[in-house]
Design an enzyme around this catalytic site. Sequence first.
Site, mmCIF file in Angstrom:
data_model
loop_
_atom_site.group_PDB
_atom_site.id
_atom_site.type_symbol
_atom_site.label_atom_id
_atom_site.label_comp_id
_atom_site.label_asym_id
_atom_site.label_seq_id
_atom_site.Cartn_x
_atom_site.Cartn_y
_atom_site.Cartn_z
ATOM 1 N N ASP A 209 0.848 -1.206 0.000
ATOM 2 C CA ASP A 209 0.000 0.000 0.000
ATOM 3 C C ASP A 209 0.878 1.249 0.000
ATOM 4 O OD1 ASP A 209 0.377 1.002 3.005
ATOM 5 O OD2 ASP A 209 0.319 -1.169 2.998
ATOM 6 N N ASP A 211 0.555 3.652 2.263
ATOM 7 C CA ASP A 211 0.300 4.231 3.583
ATOM 8 C C ASP A 211 -0.849 5.253 3.449
ATOM 9 O OD1 ASP A 211 0.911 4.051 6.321
ATOM 10 O OD2 ASP A 211 1.963 5.959 6.221
HETATM 11 N N1 LIG Z 1 1.222 1.345 5.731
HETATM 12 C C1 LIG Z 1 1.663 0.477 6.637
HETATM 13 N N2 LIG Z 1 2.111 0.916 7.837
HETATM 14 C C2 LIG Z 1 2.580 0.037 8.750
HETATM 15 N N3 LIG Z 1 2.616 -1.286 8.554
HETATM 16 C C3 LIG Z 1 2.191 -1.745 7.380
HETATM 17 N N4 LIG Z 1 2.139 -3.009 6.901
HETATM 18 C C4 LIG Z 1 1.629 -2.945 5.668
HETATM 19 N N5 LIG Z 1 1.351 -1.677 5.320
HETATM 20 C C5 LIG Z 1 1.717 -0.906 6.381
#
Ligand SMILES: Nc1ncnc2[nH]cnc12
Length: 292
Positions: A209, A211
């Site tokens: 992703d 974030d």
């Molecule tokens: N954006 C994110 N922040 C922290 N841990 C994660 N694991 C997967 N995506 C994450």
Amino acid sequence: MTQWTLGIIGGSGLYEIDGLQDRREETVETPWGAPSDTLVRGRIGDVELVFLPRHGKGHRLTPTGVPYRANIAALKAAGVTDVLSISACGSLKEQYVPGHFVAVDQFIDRTVARESTFFGPGMVAHVSMARPVCSRLSALAADAAAAVGAEMHRGGTYLAMEGPQFSSLAESRLYRQWGCDVIGMTAMPEAKLAREAELPYATLAMVTDYDCWREEEEAVSVTNVLEIMGQNSALARQAVVKLAETLSGTERTPSPDGIDTCLDYALITAPSARDPELLAKLQVIAGRALQG
Ligand SMILES: Nc1ncnc2[nH]cnc12
Ligand SMILES: CSC[C@H]1O[C@H](OP(=O)(O)O)[C@H](O)[C@@H]1O
């Protein structure tokens, strides 16, 4: 000939590995308690693999609740020579696209609520974390992942946050300003503890992703992490098999980074000031250096 025994720590979405011959499960206990789950052992060629799902089967454990010390101690006691950690992570830069893999080589530790050392009063040690990842294992893991078709980034800084909540927009922007590449919740203190146990360690982080900093993108949620992991966990499992196949039949020599003997430069407590109870506990991870 010294053979390779690979410890594989599987993160979110990676709760098993493929291709094991002589597969067996071992329930173990360590001086730091029980690890996240039973160890799954087996062979690929002449490489022994020991798999541990970090969050336990069914993802029962929070990032804070993972028994990091017990996990590393259990792998060390199982005879593991090198530890490959596989993690889901968020991207903090445009070029780390969901689905890509990153062979992380640096960490910034922002965790605050975890036991992060095996040592303590009566036996103090200060290991170097200047280069927290074994360059050989990291390159081998990256080669294996690329060989099975992963889009690989070699090198990258992983921000380890406490969680379990994801970051605020202000935090995400701050970590980007710090130059971090990816973000997750589990590589620390795992990497520090592996170093204290003289275990060469590397992280293959799978980007799931963006974030929450990227305006055109929805903020990260468990649903989108698991969706991307669902599409990519097979690739991670294939990378593990490829890595073992590559190492099979080769002799394992000590890490070129000196990790197998790093405690020789780290123990500071005078023999007369050492706590016998703590020393007894430490045998499993530091027996080599303490005997020497
Ligand atoms: N954006 C994110 N922040 C922290 N841990 C994660 N694991 C997967 N995506 C994450
Ligand atoms: C399921 S989203 C957050 C979760 O995913 C990552 O897990 P892991 O590092 O064990 O793959 C992240 O660190 C969080 O624990």
